[in-house]
Design an enzyme around this catalytic site. Structure first.
Site, PDB file in Angstrom:
ATOM      1  N   CYS A 118       8.681  -4.706  13.380  1.00 58.36           N
ATOM      2  CA  CYS A 118       7.367  -4.079  13.515  1.00 58.36           C
ATOM      3  C   CYS A 118       7.320  -3.029  14.627  1.00 58.36           C
ATOM      4  O   CYS A 118       6.351  -2.284  14.727  1.00 58.36           O
ATOM      5  CB  CYS A 118       6.304  -5.149  13.744  1.00 58.36           C
ATOM      6  SG  CYS A 118       6.294  -6.366  12.427  1.00 58.36           S
ATOM      7  N   HIS A 260       0.269  -1.777  16.430  1.00 59.49           N
ATOM      8  CA  HIS A 260       0.829  -2.356  15.208  1.00 59.49           C
ATOM      9  C   HIS A 260      -0.228  -3.295  14.604  1.00 59.49           C
ATOM     10  O   HIS A 260      -0.801  -4.137  15.291  1.00 59.49           O
ATOM     11  CB  HIS A 260       2.111  -3.113  15.545  1.00 59.49           C
ATOM     12  CG  HIS A 260       2.547  -4.031  14.468  1.00 59.49           C
ATOM     13  ND1 HIS A 260       2.696  -3.619  13.161  1.00 59.49           N
ATOM     14  CD2 HIS A 260       2.846  -5.357  14.485  1.00 59.49           C
ATOM     15  CE1 HIS A 260       3.075  -4.651  12.435  1.00 59.49           C
ATOM     16  NE2 HIS A 260       3.171  -5.717  13.207  1.00 59.49           N
ATOM     17  N   ASN A 290      -0.234  -7.075   7.506  1.00 62.46           N
ATOM     18  CA  ASN A 290       0.810  -6.594   8.415  1.00 62.46           C
ATOM     19  C   ASN A 290       1.925  -5.967   7.582  1.00 62.46           C
ATOM     20  O   ASN A 290       2.654  -6.676   6.889  1.00 62.46           O
ATOM     21  CB  ASN A 290       1.324  -7.783   9.230  1.00 62.46           C
ATOM     22  CG  ASN A 290       2.464  -7.424  10.154  1.00 62.46           C
ATOM     23  OD1 ASN A 290       3.070  -6.357  10.040  1.00 62.46           O
ATOM     24  ND2 ASN A 290       2.774  -8.318  11.072  1.00 62.46           N
TER      25      ASN A 290
HETATM   26  N1  COA Z   1      -4.466 -21.506   5.515  1.00 66.01           N
HETATM   27  C1  COA Z   1      -5.066 -22.636   5.942  1.00 66.01           C
HETATM   28  N2  COA Z   1      -4.573 -23.369   6.951  1.00 66.01           N
HETATM   29  C2  COA Z   1      -3.461 -22.929   7.548  1.00 66.01           C
HETATM   30  C3  COA Z   1      -2.790 -21.759   7.152  1.00 66.01           C
HETATM   31  C4  COA Z   1      -3.349 -21.053   6.087  1.00 66.01           C
HETATM   32  N3  COA Z   1      -2.808 -19.916   5.618  1.00 66.01           N
HETATM   33  N4  COA Z   1      -1.711 -21.569   7.928  1.00 66.01           N
HETATM   34  C5  COA Z   1      -1.690 -22.588   8.799  1.00 66.01           C
HETATM   35  N5  COA Z   1      -2.743 -23.409   8.576  1.00 66.01           N
HETATM   36  C6  COA Z   1      -3.122 -24.626   9.288  1.00 66.01           C
HETATM   37  C7  COA Z   1      -1.964 -25.248  10.023  1.00 66.01           C
HETATM   38  O1  COA Z   1      -1.238 -26.089   9.161  1.00 66.01           O
HETATM   39  C8  COA Z   1      -2.671 -25.999  11.101  1.00 66.01           C
HETATM   40  O2  COA Z   1      -3.172 -27.204  10.576  1.00 66.01           O
HETATM   41  P1  COA Z   1      -3.118 -28.550  11.444  1.00 66.01           P
HETATM   42  O3  COA Z   1      -3.964 -28.271  12.649  1.00 66.01           O
HETATM   43  O4  COA Z   1      -3.708 -29.558  10.512  1.00 66.01           O
HETATM   44  O5  COA Z   1      -1.685 -28.759  11.770  1.00 66.01           O
HETATM   45  C9  COA Z   1      -3.883 -25.132  11.431  1.00 66.01           C
HETATM   46  O6  COA Z   1      -4.073 -24.279  10.304  1.00 66.01           O
HETATM   47  C10 COA Z   1      -3.703 -24.284  12.660  1.00 66.01           C
HETATM   48  O7  COA Z   1      -2.474 -23.631  12.534  1.00 66.01           O
HETATM   49  P2  COA Z   1      -1.965 -22.700  13.651  1.00 66.01           P
HETATM   50  O8  COA Z   1      -0.604 -22.187  13.321  1.00 66.01           O
HETATM   51  O9  COA Z   1      -2.133 -23.389  14.979  1.00 66.01           O
HETATM   52  O10 COA Z   1      -3.004 -21.512  13.544  1.00 66.01           O
HETATM   53  P3  COA Z   1      -3.291 -20.354  14.544  1.00 66.01           P
HETATM   54  O11 COA Z   1      -4.686 -20.441  15.008  1.00 66.01           O
HETATM   55  O12 COA Z   1      -2.210 -20.194  15.577  1.00 66.01           O
HETATM   56  O13 COA Z   1      -3.190 -19.100  13.582  1.00 66.01           O
HETATM   57  C11 COA Z   1      -1.709 -17.313  12.988  1.00 66.01           C
HETATM   58  C12 COA Z   1      -1.980 -18.808  12.917  1.00 66.01           C
HETATM   59  C13 COA Z   1      -0.385 -17.025  12.263  1.00 66.01           C
HETATM   60  C14 COA Z   1      -2.823 -16.555  12.299  1.00 66.01           C
HETATM   61  C15 COA Z   1      -1.630 -16.877  14.468  1.00 66.01           C
HETATM   62  O14 COA Z   1      -0.781 -17.735  15.182  1.00 66.01           O
HETATM   63  C16 COA Z   1      -1.141 -15.469  14.624  1.00 66.01           C
HETATM   64  O15 COA Z   1      -1.794 -14.539  14.219  1.00 66.01           O
HETATM   65  N6  COA Z   1       0.009 -15.273  15.272  1.00 66.01           N
HETATM   66  C17 COA Z   1       0.620 -13.970  15.370  1.00 66.01           C
HETATM   67  C18 COA Z   1       1.416 -13.724  14.129  1.00 66.01           C
HETATM   68  C19 COA Z   1       1.807 -12.310  13.967  1.00 66.01           C
HETATM   69  O16 COA Z   1       1.025 -11.412  14.165  1.00 66.01           O
HETATM   70  N7  COA Z   1       3.060 -12.087  13.576  1.00 66.01           N
HETATM   71  C20 COA Z   1       3.611 -10.822  13.318  1.00 66.01           C
HETATM   72  C21 COA Z   1       3.841 -10.094  14.582  1.00 66.01           C
HETATM   73  S1  COA Z   1       4.686  -8.623  14.261  1.00 66.01           S
END
Ligand code: COA
Length: 336
Positions: A118, A260, A290
């Site tokens: 990215c 980004h 993304n």
């Molecule tokens: N739909 C519903 N539930 C989901 C899910 C989805 N698509 N993906 C994960 N969950 C659930 C998980 O299983 C977890 O459940 P649990 O609490 O029962 O275990 C819960 O939602 C929370 O998951 P978590 O991973 O802690 O969520 P989060 O608040 O951290 O959000 C992201 C996840 C990916 C949106 C966030 O971490 C993020 O944006 N990170 C940056 C990623 C990114 O930008 N990457 C590219 C960079 S170039």
């Protein structure tokens, strides 16, 4: 090598391309156990474009975006000296840039791929800038293009909801120092955390019977979302501040923040940390998700088409992602 004269560089034109097929969050929830509400509130994404159908690859999007940029300024592809294709999803591990060069009939251009996920487009622009600044080349095409849908595990709801496919292209040209558009840049890598976001190569268990040689294949995108989030929100503002400080300009001088397009919460958190007003954030990720190396040039192209960005506007551009790699370019926009 023509000359060592230090010159400036500016963007002459931008272009972009997205696949026709769109998948919204409601449709996504028929594929994995998720919901529009979960995806939208956590990321700001509403839909993404996916490159469907056979024999379609990242080069198709890269070529479309490039033609789009070249046509806007009626530039003959034969005038391009260098093509940099920033991508992490080539259709040939030896590189896809040469296919783009061939299809564009850019017969005078040397072409190579640049892999930095990215951050690829930011690194591509900075690389192009070196060749333009030292007088080696006059016209450089920098493309950011990715088709991560081919590298996603479509049963993994933690990653498949995030990404989309696209390409963006920019034509850069050398110019006088007075017209220089690239005011400052700052690049970083921390490989200690590479495993937070990767498409890893995995060896098969059974080696070649005579050679003890293990072969394998690439797996799917794997990500520690929480760590990537924390990394982006902590490191990107520092990178921007370093650039601003070295230019001796203040946050108040920024007209546009073009990050980004990973996640709306990341965009807002970075802006908030720097006390940049939300109406200066350029964002289009609700429509595309993304798109990795394509996200910045795609958003830049849309912002220019929408006539948001004006002559002499200061734009802060930051890329961040796998590597981990991140970086910032401060640009003073020069309209043609
Ligand atoms: N739909 C519903 N539930 C989901 C899910 C989805 N698509 N993906 C994960 N969950 C659930 C998980 O299983 C977890 O459940 P649990 O609490 O029962 O275990 C819960 O939602 C929370 O998951 P978590 O991973 O802690 O969520 P989060 O608040 O951290 O959000 C992201 C996840 C990916 C949106 C966030 O971490 C993020 O944006 N990170 C940056 C990623 C990114 O930008 N990457 C590219 C960079 S170039």
């Amino acid at each position: 090598m023509k000359s060592f004269m230090m010159q400036g560089a500016k963007i002459l034109s931008t272009g972009s391309a997205v696949p026709n097929f769109s998948l919204n969050n409601y449709e996504m929830s028929e594929i994995v156990n998720t919901s529009h509400e979960w995806i939208f509130t956590r990321t700001g994404i509403e839909e993404r474009r996916l490159l469907t159908g056979t024999k379609k690859s990242v080069t198709d999007l890269a070529i479309m975006a490039s033609r789009n940029a070249l046509n806007k300024i009626s530039m003959d592809p034969q005038d391009i000296d260098l093509i940099i294709l920033a991508t992490s999803s080539p259709n040939d591990l030896f590189g896809s840039a040469s296919q783009v060069q061939s299809e564009l009939n850019a017969v005078n251009a040397v072409a190579f791929d640049l892999t930095a996920a990215c951050s690829g487009f930011v690194l591509g622009i900075v690389t192009a800038y070196q060749f333009l600044q030292n007088g080696s080349y006059r016209n450089v095409l920098v493309i950011g293009a990715d088709v991560l849908s081919k590298w996603i595990d479509w049963s993994d709801r933690s990653t498949c909801i995030l990404f989309g496919d696209a390409a963006g292209a920019t034509v850069l040209q050398s110019c006088s120092k007075e017209d220089n558009s690239i005011l400052e840049f700052q690049l970083n890598t921390d490989g200690n955390y590479a495993n937070h976001l990767s498409i890893a190569y995995k060896e098969e268990i059974n080696p070649h019977p005579i050679l003890n040689l293990y072969q394998g294949s690439f797996k799917y995108v794997s990500m520690n979302g929480k760590e990537v989030y924390k990394f982006a929100v902590s490191q990107v503002p520092l990178s921007i501040l370093k650039c601003l400080n070295s230019l001796n300009i203040s946050v108040g001088d920024i007209d546009w923040l073009l990050l980004h397009q990973a996640n709306e919460r990341i965009l807002k958190a970075v802006a908030e940390k720097l006390s940049i007003s939300e109406n200066k954030i350029i964002a289009n990720l609700s429509k595309y998700g993304n798109t990795s190396a394509a996200s910045i040039p795609l958003a830049l192209d849309e912002a220019i088409q929408d006539k948001k960005i004006c002559h002499n506007d200061i734009i802060v551009i930051s890329g961040f992602g796998a590597g981990l790699t991140w970086g910032t370019i401060i640009m003073k926009w020069k309209s043609l």
